[in-house]
Design a protein around this motif. Structure first.
Motif, short mmCIF file in Angstrom:
data_model
loop_
_atom_site.label_atom_id
_atom_site.label_comp_id
_atom_site.label_asym_id
_atom_site.label_seq_id
_atom_site.Cartn_x
_atom_site.Cartn_y
_atom_site.Cartn_z
N CYS A 11 26.92 26.25 59.48
CA CYS A 11 27.85 27.37 59.63
C CYS A 11 28.07 27.62 61.11
CB CYS A 11 27.27 28.62 58.97
SG CYS A 11 28.14 30.13 59.42
N CYS A 47 29.74 30.25 56.39
CA CYS A 47 29.22 30.95 55.22
C CYS A 47 30.33 31.81 54.60
CB CYS A 47 28.09 31.90 55.61
SG CYS A 47 26.68 31.12 56.39
N ARG A 48 30.17 32.08 53.33
CA ARG A 48 31.12 32.97 52.67
C ARG A 48 30.69 34.41 52.88
NH1 ARG A 48 34.44 29.99 49.54
NH2 ARG A 48 33.74 27.88 49.11
N SER A 49 30.58 34.80 54.12
CA SER A 49 30.23 36.18 54.42
C SER A 49 31.13 36.67 55.54
CB SER A 49 28.76 36.29 54.84
OG SER A 49 28.61 36.15 56.22
N MET A 50 31.50 37.93 55.46
CA MET A 50 32.40 38.49 56.45
C MET A 50 31.81 38.44 57.85
SD MET A 50 35.27 39.07 55.20
CE MET A 50 36.09 40.01 56.49
N CYS A 52 29.77 36.20 59.22
CA CYS A 52 29.93 34.88 59.83
C CYS A 52 31.40 34.59 60.12
CB CYS A 52 29.36 33.80 58.92
SG CYS A 52 27.58 33.85 58.82
N TRP A 53 32.24 34.97 59.21
CA TRP A 53 33.68 34.75 59.35
C TRP A 53 34.20 35.46 60.60
CZ3 TRP A 53 37.75 32.01 58.32
CH2 TRP A 53 39.04 32.56 58.36
#
Ligand SMILES: [Zn+2]
Length: 71
Positions: A11, A47-50, A52-53
């Protein structure tokens, strides 16, 4: 391929390694990061997390390096 082998990707937001299927694959298109399951060219994983995004989107240095952007 070995049985039970799981390809790991890093990530770019938090730097942790996870199975590829748990991450979203992102490509750079017309100045924007967009999710793309497949396709040619360079891609980064996140990652599918805000958290990390958001971190990834703010980190232009990482993006420039990952996608070999000019400027
Ligand atoms: Zn992450």
């Amino acid at each position: 391929m070995k049985r039970g082998y799981v390809p790991l990707r890093t990530c770019r937001g938090c730097g942790c390694k996870r199975p590829q299927k748990e991450l979203q694959r992102l490509v750079y298109r017309q100045g924007n990061l967009v999710e793309s399951e497949k396709g040619i060219g360079r891609a980064v994983y996140c990652c599918r997390s805000m958290m990390c995004w958001n971190r990834l989107q703010k980190n232009k240095k990482i993006l420039k390096r990952a996608f070999r952007l000019q400027g």
